[in-house]
Design an enzyme around this catalytic site. Structure first.
Site, PDB file in Angstrom:
ATOM      1  N   CYS A   2       0.846  -1.193   0.000  1.00 45.35           N
ATOM      2  CA  CYS A   2       0.000   0.000   0.000  1.00 45.35           C
ATOM      3  C   CYS A   2       0.887   1.251   0.000  1.00 45.35           C
ATOM      4  O   CYS A   2       1.959   1.274   0.594  1.00 45.35           O
ATOM      5  CB  CYS A   2      -0.937   0.119   1.184  1.00 45.35           C
ATOM      6  SG  CYS A   2      -2.052  -1.270   1.349  1.00 45.35           S
ATOM      7  N   ARG A  27       3.539  -0.110  -5.047  1.00 44.87           N
ATOM      8  CA  ARG A  27       3.390  -0.685  -3.700  1.00 44.87           C
ATOM      9  C   ARG A  27       2.079  -1.445  -3.533  1.00 44.87           C
ATOM     10  O   ARG A  27       1.858  -2.105  -2.520  1.00 44.87           O
ATOM     11  CB  ARG A  27       3.435   0.436  -2.659  1.00 44.87           C
ATOM     12  CG  ARG A  27       4.725   1.199  -2.647  1.00 44.87           C
ATOM     13  CD  ARG A  27       4.633   2.349  -1.678  1.00 44.87           C
ATOM     14  NE  ARG A  27       4.548   1.881  -0.324  1.00 44.87           N
ATOM     15  CZ  ARG A  27       5.582   1.606   0.450  1.00 44.87           C
ATOM     16  NH1 ARG A  27       6.802   1.747  -0.020  1.00 44.87           N
ATOM     17  NH2 ARG A  27       5.417   1.190   1.677  1.00 44.87           N
ATOM     18  N   TRP A  74      -2.909  -2.699  -1.646  1.00 44.52           N
ATOM     19  CA  TRP A  74      -2.584  -4.110  -1.905  1.00 44.52           C
ATOM     20  C   TRP A  74      -3.315  -4.878  -0.823  1.00 44.52           C
ATOM     21  O   TRP A  74      -2.940  -4.834   0.351  1.00 44.52           O
ATOM     22  CB  TRP A  74      -1.073  -4.324  -1.815  1.00 44.52           C
ATOM     23  CG  TRP A  74      -0.620  -5.686  -2.231  1.00 44.52           C
ATOM     24  CD1 TRP A  74      -0.343  -6.100  -3.497  1.00 44.52           C
ATOM     25  CD2 TRP A  74      -0.356  -6.811  -1.375  1.00 44.52           C
ATOM     26  NE1 TRP A  74       0.066  -7.418  -3.482  1.00 44.52           N
ATOM     27  CE2 TRP A  74       0.057  -7.878  -2.193  1.00 44.52           C
ATOM     28  CE3 TRP A  74      -0.448  -7.027  -0.004  1.00 44.52           C
ATOM     29  CZ2 TRP A  74       0.394  -9.125  -1.694  1.00 44.52           C
ATOM     30  CZ3 TRP A  74      -0.117  -8.276   0.509  1.00 44.52           C
ATOM     31  CH2 TRP A  74       0.301  -9.307  -0.345  1.00 44.52           C
ATOM     32  N   ASN A 100      -1.229   2.178   5.823  1.00 45.11           N
ATOM     33  CA  ASN A 100      -0.373   1.143   5.241  1.00 45.11           C
ATOM     34  C   ASN A 100       0.112   0.285   6.401  1.00 45.11           C
ATOM     35  O   ASN A 100       0.701   0.809   7.339  1.00 45.11           O
ATOM     36  CB  ASN A 100       0.812   1.817   4.523  1.00 45.11           C
ATOM     37  CG  ASN A 100       1.921   0.845   4.148  1.00 45.11           C
ATOM     38  OD1 ASN A 100       3.072   1.228   4.065  1.00 45.11           O
ATOM     39  ND2 ASN A 100       1.608  -0.408   3.919  1.00 45.11           N
ATOM     40  N   GLY A 101      -0.174  -1.024   6.321  1.00 43.58           N
ATOM     41  CA  GLY A 101       0.261  -1.910   7.397  1.00 43.58           C
ATOM     42  C   GLY A 101      -0.823  -2.901   7.744  1.00 43.58           C
ATOM     43  O   GLY A 101      -1.771  -3.095   6.972  1.00 43.58           O
ATOM     44  N   GLU A 477      17.875 -16.421  -9.717  1.00 41.53           N
ATOM     45  CA  GLU A 477      17.372 -15.075 -10.001  1.00 41.53           C
ATOM     46  C   GLU A 477      16.738 -15.020 -11.392  1.00 41.53           C
ATOM     47  O   GLU A 477      15.698 -14.373 -11.589  1.00 41.53           O
ATOM     48  CB  GLU A 477      18.525 -14.058  -9.868  1.00 41.53           C
ATOM     49  CG  GLU A 477      18.181 -12.628 -10.226  1.00 41.53           C
ATOM     50  CD  GLU A 477      17.093 -11.990  -9.361  1.00 41.53           C
ATOM     51  OE1 GLU A 477      16.636 -12.613  -8.394  1.00 41.53           O
ATOM     52  OE2 GLU A 477      16.687 -10.861  -9.698  1.00 41.53           O
ATOM     53  N   LYS A 481      12.907 -13.885 -12.097  1.00 42.28           N
ATOM     54  CA  LYS A 481      12.570 -12.760 -12.982  1.00 42.28           C
ATOM     55  C   LYS A 481      11.522 -13.189 -13.988  1.00 42.28           C
ATOM     56  O   LYS A 481      10.545 -12.480 -14.218  1.00 42.28           O
ATOM     57  CB  LYS A 481      13.808 -12.269 -13.759  1.00 42.28           C
ATOM     58  CG  LYS A 481      14.785 -11.407 -13.053  1.00 42.28           C
ATOM     59  CD  LYS A 481      14.319 -10.004 -12.715  1.00 42.28           C
ATOM     60  CE  LYS A 481      13.597  -9.952 -11.418  1.00 42.28           C
ATOM     61  NZ  LYS A 481      14.351  -9.811 -10.192  1.00 42.28           N
ATOM     62  N   GLU A 484       7.919 -14.052 -12.274  1.00 42.38           N
ATOM     63  CA  GLU A 484       7.134 -12.993 -11.638  1.00 42.38           C
ATOM     64  C   GLU A 484       6.537 -12.009 -12.636  1.00 42.38           C
ATOM     65  O   GLU A 484       5.501 -11.414 -12.356  1.00 42.38           O
ATOM     66  CB  GLU A 484       7.947 -12.254 -10.569  1.00 42.38           C
ATOM     67  CG  GLU A 484       9.082 -11.417 -11.091  1.00 42.38           C
ATOM     68  CD  GLU A 484       9.862 -10.721  -9.972  1.00 42.38           C
ATOM     69  OE1 GLU A 484       9.286 -10.388  -8.937  1.00 42.38           O
ATOM     70  OE2 GLU A 484      11.072 -10.517 -10.164  1.00 42.38           O
ATOM     71  N   HIS A 500      18.274 -36.411 -10.592  1.00 44.38           N
ATOM     72  CA  HIS A 500      17.661 -36.927  -9.364  1.00 44.38           C
ATOM     73  C   HIS A 500      16.158 -36.665  -9.317  1.00 44.38           C
ATOM     74  O   HIS A 500      15.562 -36.720  -8.240  1.00 44.38           O
ATOM     75  CB  HIS A 500      18.354 -36.316  -8.139  1.00 44.38           C
ATOM     76  CG  HIS A 500      19.799 -36.684  -8.054  1.00 44.38           C
ATOM     77  ND1 HIS A 500      20.217 -37.976  -7.820  1.00 44.38           N
ATOM     78  CD2 HIS A 500      20.915 -35.944  -8.233  1.00 44.38           C
ATOM     79  CE1 HIS A 500      21.546 -38.003  -7.825  1.00 44.38           C
ATOM     80  NE2 HIS A 500      21.992 -36.782  -8.090  1.00 44.38           N
ATOM     81  N   LYS A 598       5.904  -3.987  -4.639  1.00 48.59           N
ATOM     82  CA  LYS A 598       7.352  -3.793  -4.571  1.00 48.59           C
ATOM     83  C   LYS A 598       7.894  -3.969  -3.158  1.00 48.59           C
ATOM     84  O   LYS A 598       8.957  -4.520  -2.957  1.00 48.59           O
ATOM     85  CB  LYS A 598       7.655  -2.380  -5.069  1.00 48.59           C
ATOM     86  CG  LYS A 598       9.124  -2.019  -5.020  1.00 48.59           C
ATOM     87  CD  LYS A 598       9.749  -2.214  -6.354  1.00 48.59           C
ATOM     88  CE  LYS A 598      11.233  -2.040  -6.360  1.00 48.59           C
ATOM     89  NZ  LYS A 598      11.889  -3.138  -7.068  1.00 48.59           N
TER      90      LYS A 598
END
Ligand code: F6R
Length: 603
Positions: A2, A27, A74, A100-101, A477, A481, A484, A500, A598
């Site tokens: 948020c 965010r 969010w 926010n939280g 990584e 990338k 996502e 395996h 983010k």
């Protein structure tokens, strides 16, 4: 998660808030809203969906005011709906709040209020703050806010307006970021610097439980006991252009392309400072017997790469832990442990908790952070900043690359202190690090090939990234990338693990991206490449391709020569471009991938 923004000044707050929200949309982006004071009441507009939906609404029904608060959400408690979007008002529409939280005890608090006849109009945890504030309000808004936050458990960054004090905006935070910006024409509150950069680079960082009271011409700070505070005004060096997309279609591409410059800036910040010593020079690793690196997501992958580098150069065992695991595992650490925290935002909840856990056990902490003044930067015993500038795209690129180079430099310093590296070898390695920005520039010139190749990859059901040792670290990584931003299923495996189990997944219509920069392991990874090709996979080989002929099954991208230990800094550029162009070919919203935000300030 948020983003919040608030403005009080002599300009119209509405476009300022909407512009600010655009900069904070990374965010959270499932709904957005704003509240302004107009003619003795609050006007609230909030809409489910992207910010553009709210913008359209405001275009059709314009409003204006000199004061207001805005929010981009969010969702954590309650679906993305108009009702659950912020701002929230209390039952008498007297107090407006953006949050926010997460309020952990919101259920108990809201049950008490409901029992007293107060009706809630959303399913969020945040509404309870506005309702409580109105319930306790007796004419002094600051007093009320103190009373309310003393009842809250959890985390919050709050922007608050009260009808009785229509010229005042109040902000307070705990465990979530909030900055105060001051400009010629007014004052701001915001979750992050880019939201205010167009107006000012002069900011205050708010600490936990500090209260900011903003009016058109002034900002005053108080502690939770209402005692006035003096806070230092900081000047941010980021330019306002650095938070704009410019000619690029997406922030992610712009940020990938910026890497040579920000790598140079970061390297210069620690290596070319003349006689000015940096924190890296002053750290003495010889008093420690254990090194732990902890972080989340891409920053964790930077730690996995760094583990290889530290172990090779320092000949010590290094533990790399996901911060979300570290915080709960009762780690075996003490005052002889050196803990490195890596974070772009400096506000990731799990990494903050890991840092506090490490400190509580006596460990010495060093943070590698991009956002100046963030919680992790401030609370760690030492902090080194990456000079990546604002990273707006949700997928980390330039922040990751700058984290890597700082970790390399740290590893070299520690190796020297431990007597594992001669001065000559140190200088040789440092010279190699200085070549990274130029080599990254050369690689970025291969963008057309990568773009064309990526265009052929959108149809794959599964993509596997393989490598060995440090190449496996960067494969992690590369896989993150791709998944996502393109929503394609992908996994990273150590090449030797294929046999395996994973090789059972290899069939026609599978893509394998193989990274091969370790000379001594070249034949090993090439044997994996042959194994997957013979089972129907197509392979993109990145790195040393000298002994392989391209074919319809095998394509390759060579990397410039560099010491193997630093090769992830080059391979990652290709992996980032690859992920980016696959997603671009699928026409996806690359900068704001679904379900992601983010800055993960919640668990
Ligand atoms: C992936 C990505 C995330 C972050 C992670 C940690 O591209 O950006 O995985 O790396 O959420 O965030 P910071 O570095 O802000 O602690």
């Amino acid at each position: 998660m948020c983003g919040i923004i608030g403005y009080v000044g002599n300009e119209n707050a509405v476009p300022i808030i909407v512009e600010g929200l655009k900069k904070l949309e990374y965010r959270g982006y499932d709904s957005a809203g704003l509240a302004v004071y107009a003619d003795g009441a609050f006007e609230v507009v909030k809409r489910k969906g992207r910010l553009s939906v709210l913008e359209k609404e405001i275009e059709q029904n314009p409003i204006s005011s000199f004061i207001g608060i805005g929010h981009t959400r969010w969702a954590t408690h309650g679906n993305p709906t108009d009702e659950n979007a912020h701002p929230h008002l209390g039952h008498q529409s007297k107090i407006a709040v953006v949050h926010n939280g997460i309020i952990e005890n919101y259920k108990q608090l809201s049950e008490k209020l409901t029992a007293k006849g107060i009706k809630f109009s959303s399913e969020t945890d945040s509404e309870v703050i506005a309702q409580l504030a109105e319930y306790y309000y007796k004419g002094d808004i600051m007093e009320t806010i103190i009373e309310v936050v003393n009842k809250l458990e959890g985390s919050y960054a709050l922007g608050i307006m009260c009808l009785d004090e229509p010229d005042t905006l109040i902000a307070i935070k705990k465990d979530n970021p909030l900055i105060i910006g001051v400009s010629e024409h007014g004052q701001f509150i915001a979750s992050d610097v880019p939201a205010v950069l167009k107006h000012t680079n002069k900011i205050y960082h708010l600490n936990d439980k500090e209260i900011a009271v903003l009016s058109e011409g002034a900002v005053q700070f108080y502690n939770i006991d209402k005692e006035p505070l003096q806070k230092p005004l900081e000047t941010i060096t980021w330019s306002s252009e650095s938070a704009e997309k410019g000619r690029y279609p997406h922030f992610m591409l712009k940020e990938i392309m910026e890497q040579p410059k920000v790598l140079s800036d970061t390297i210069n910040s620690v290596l070319n400072r003349g006689n000015n010593k940096t924190i890296i020079d002053n750290l003495d690793f010889s008093q420690f017997n254990k090194l732990v690196i902890t972080a989340c997501g891409s920053a964790y992958h930077a730690g996995v790469v760094a583990k290889n580098v530290f172990e090779q150069l320092c000949r010590i065992t290094v533990e790399v832990e996901l911060a979300s695991e570290f915080r709960y595992k009762d780690a075996v650490i003490d005052d002889k442990t050196f803990v490195v925290l890596v974070s772009q935002s400096g506000e990731t909840a799990d990494t903050i908790a890991a840092m506090r856990e490490a400190k509580s056990k006596g460990a010495v902490t060093l943070s590698i952070v991009n956002v100046v003044g963030s919680t992790i930067a401030k609370e760690a015993d030492f902090c080194i900043y990456t000079a990546a500038g604002p990273e707006i795209a949700v997928a980390s690129t330039k922040a990751f690359s700058t984290q890597l180079v700082l970790l390399y430099v740290l590893a070299i310093r520690f190796a020297v202190q431990l007597g594992k590296l001669s001065q000559g070898a140190e200088q040789q390695l440092i010279s190699e690090i200085k070549t990274i920005p130029g080599k990254a520039t050369d690689l970025l010139k291969q963008v057309d090939f990568i773009q064309k190749y990526a265009a052929t990859c959108v149809g794959y059901k599964n993509v596997f990234f393989i490598g060995r040792n440090i190449d496996y670290a960067i494969a992690l990584e590369g896989s993150l990338k791709l998944k996502e931003i393109s929503y394609m299923h992908s996994e990273a495996y150590a090449g030797g693990e294929l046999k395996h189990g994973t090789i059972a997944l290899i069939e026609e219509n599978t893509l394998v991206v193989a990274i091969s920069t370790c000379k001594r392991l070249y034949s090993k990874i090439m044997s994996n490449v042959r194994q997957v090709i013979s089972r129907g996979a197509k392979v993109l080989l990145i790195g040393d391709c000298s002994a392989s002929e391209p074919s319809d099954k095998l394509s390759y991208i060579s990397l410039p020569e560099i010491n193997e230990l630093f090769s992830p800094s080059l391979s990652v550029v290709v992996l980032q471009l690859f992920g980016y162009y696959v997603a671009a070919n699928k026409g996806l919203d690359i900068d704001k991938p679904r379900n992601l935000a983010k800055c993960v300030t919640v668990e």
